[in-house]
Design a protein around this motif. Structure first.
Motif, mmCIF file in Angstrom:
data_model
loop_
_atom_site.group_PDB
_atom_site.id
_atom_site.type_symbol
_atom_site.label_atom_id
_atom_site.label_comp_id
_atom_site.label_asym_id
_atom_site.label_seq_id
_atom_site.Cartn_x
_atom_site.Cartn_y
_atom_site.Cartn_z
ATOM 1 N N PHE A 27 0.817 -1.213 0.000
ATOM 2 C CA PHE A 27 0.000 0.000 0.000
ATOM 3 C C PHE A 27 0.853 1.267 0.000
ATOM 4 C CE2 PHE A 27 -2.198 3.263 2.635
ATOM 5 C CZ PHE A 27 -3.216 3.577 1.732
ATOM 6 N N GLU A 28 1.878 1.291 0.875
ATOM 7 C CA GLU A 28 2.633 2.526 1.078
ATOM 8 C C GLU A 28 3.748 2.730 0.061
ATOM 9 O OE1 GLU A 28 4.034 2.487 5.086
ATOM 10 O OE2 GLU A 28 2.054 2.862 5.952
ATOM 11 N N ARG A 29 4.343 1.635 -0.434
ATOM 12 C CA ARG A 29 5.526 1.760 -1.292
ATOM 13 C C ARG A 29 5.275 1.468 -2.766
ATOM 14 N NH1 ARG A 29 8.399 4.795 2.066
ATOM 15 N NH2 ARG A 29 8.795 3.787 4.066
ATOM 16 N N ASN A 75 1.899 1.176 -4.350
ATOM 17 C CA ASN A 75 0.578 1.535 -4.882
ATOM 18 C C ASN A 75 -0.254 0.321 -5.288
ATOM 19 O OD1 ASN A 75 1.013 4.362 -4.624
ATOM 20 N ND2 ASN A 75 2.224 4.342 -6.511
ATOM 21 N N ARG A 76 -0.050 -0.778 -4.598
ATOM 22 C CA ARG A 76 -0.839 -1.989 -4.875
ATOM 23 C C ARG A 76 -1.974 -2.071 -3.853
ATOM 24 N NH1 ARG A 76 3.549 -6.702 -5.090
ATOM 25 N NH2 ARG A 76 1.619 -7.933 -5.049
ATOM 26 N N ASP A 77 -2.914 -1.109 -3.959
ATOM 27 C CA ASP A 77 -3.959 -0.982 -2.956
ATOM 28 C C ASP A 77 -4.878 -2.200 -2.924
ATOM 29 O OD1 ASP A 77 -2.740 1.429 -2.775
ATOM 30 O OD2 ASP A 77 -4.449 2.628 -3.405
ATOM 31 N N MET A 82 -8.957 4.703 0.880
ATOM 32 C CA MET A 82 -8.301 5.084 -0.367
ATOM 33 C C MET A 82 -9.005 4.475 -1.579
ATOM 34 S SD MET A 82 -5.899 6.852 -1.685
ATOM 35 C CE MET A 82 -4.898 7.243 -0.253
#
Length: 424
Positions: free
Chosen positions: A376-378, A380-382, A415
């Motif tokens: 998620f944070e590094r 963008n694979r939400d 998000m």
């Protein structure tokens, strides 16, 4: 390694000695000889090639100085240009890479933000040079994560040393500009090359001393123990000397077999293990590197050598994305240390498929919470992070990490549910 009985004097207490290092013994001779050779650049047709070769030779000597100082040898290295030819070229490629990044930053971000990026690159340069000297990898040295890791490990002394390097180079440039107009062209070229060489040797000595002073924080393993009143004999020295002789004779595979047998039968220090890995890379033995990586990682984890362990794991994961340490607890330790050191890709590779390799491990919730957070944070694979967190919530009800899992899941869901802004 330095012991409490022989503490390293901080570099800020040796600035005068560091500034005069280039004028001592072999260093002064090398500067004079190479500066004289630079006069051959005036020859028509071959001048550019000669200047390039002289620059490579300067960098070779600079790396010899850096290595010698990092190993605790405070006198200029005897024998002149003894390091590999590739060291000089690697430094040239590293410098070219930094120049390309600076130009790209100015073109993409404009003069203001581009200048900020150039300043960041200037502060990253010493870390990149130290990284290149330690492991010889240009790609690793160009990675900003490498500089940030070194900066975080050393703290304010890194920035003080970086400012000193900048002062040395600016002073050198000012001296060249001051004297060049009043000298004949031959003397001007000689002086310019000598001053450039002085700046390179002095900054390499300073960076080497920084590595020596903070070798434990950097996980640096000296090729030669620092001098002591009664130094213990290196048990690996004989076999390392034999491998070096075999390499000089073009028998790298025999050298690798000899060192492998030594490590198998008697073990060895980090110096021997790292030399063995270099030999495996030299002969292209990918399977050997992976097998040794698993075995060596167990030793590094047991000794809390986190930086070296993460570097070995990164090397192996680049060779085989499915690579992982043998034991579950080792994978957990290395992956979490990699995440802390900013090696997010390495951490995620190590954690991929962890539940299949170790279905009964109690570390599954902790590891996959870390994996989801990194996604998620590094990266963008939400959606992947949401799926993984949802599965953790279903599979481990009542687990002590459930509050953190729920908190992270709520952040990811906000998000994902955030509607795109509509045009006015």
């Amino acid at each position: 390694m330095q012991t409490a009985a022989t503490p390293v004097v901080p570099f800020w207490n040796r600035l005068r000695t560091i500034s005069l290092y280039a004028f001592r013994g072999e260093s002064l001779i090398t500067l004079i000889v190479l500066s004289a050779c630079s006069l051959l650049s005036l020859l028509p047709g071959v001048g550019v090639i000669i200047r390039l070769l002289v620059t490579v030779a300067f960098y070779k000597f600079g790396f010899e100085v850096l290595h010698a100082t990092a190993d605790g040898r405070m006198d200029p290295p005897a024998g002149g240009l003894r390091v590999e030819e590739s060291s000089g070229w690697s430094a040239i490629w590293l410098q070219t890479g930094f120049i390309a990044l600076a130009v790209l930053a100015l073109l993409l971000f404009g003069p203001v933000f581009g200048l900020i990026a150039v300043i960041v690159l200037a502060f990253g340069w010493p870390g990149a040079m130290m990284s290149l000297a330690i492991d010889g990898s240009v790609s690793h040295a160009l990675n900003p994560v490498t500089w940030l890791s070194i900066m975080s490990r050393l703290g304010w002394p890194y920035f003080v040393a970086t400012l000193l390097c900048l002062v040395i180079y600016v002073s050198m440039a000012n001296a060249q500009a001051l004297f060049a107009p009043f000298l004949p062209s031959v003397l001007a070229i000689f002086l310019a090359q000598f001053l450039s060489g002085y700046a390179l040797v002095t900054t390499c000595h300073l960076m080497g001393y920084l590595v020596h002073q903070y070798q434990d924080e950097l996980g640096y393993v000296s090729d030669q123990p620092a001098s002591a009143p009664t130094p213990p004999r290196d048990p690996d020295r004989d076999v390392l000397d034999q491998t070096e002789a075999l390499i000089r004779d073009g028998k790298a595979e025999e050298a690798a077999k000899l060192l492998h047998a030594q490590l198998r039968s008697r073990g060895g220090a980090d110096t021997a293990h790292l030399r063995y890995r270099k030999l495996l890379r030299l002969i292209g033995d990918r399977d050997g590197q992976l097998q040794h990586g698993r075995e060596y990682l167990s030793s590094l984890v047991a000794r809390d050598k986190e930086i070296l362990a993460v570097d070995i794991a990164r090397e192996c994961a680049e060779l085989d994305p499915a690579f992982a340490p043998t034991r579950a607890e080792e994978t957990t330790w290395v992956a979490h240390k990699a995440a802390q050191l900013g090696q997010s890709q390495t951490a995620l590779r190590l954690l991929s498929g962890f539940h299949r390799r170790h279905p009964d491990s109690a570390d599954i919730p902790k590891n996959y919470l870390l994996a989801a957070t990194l996604m998620f944070e590094r990266f963008n694979r939400d959606k992947d992070a949401h799926a993984l967190l949802t599965q953790l919530q279903k599979s481990y009800p009542g687990h002590e990490l459930q509050p953190r899992i729920a908190q992270q899941l709520a952040i990811v869901e906000r998000m994902l549910n955030q509607a795109p802004a509509k045009p006015a």
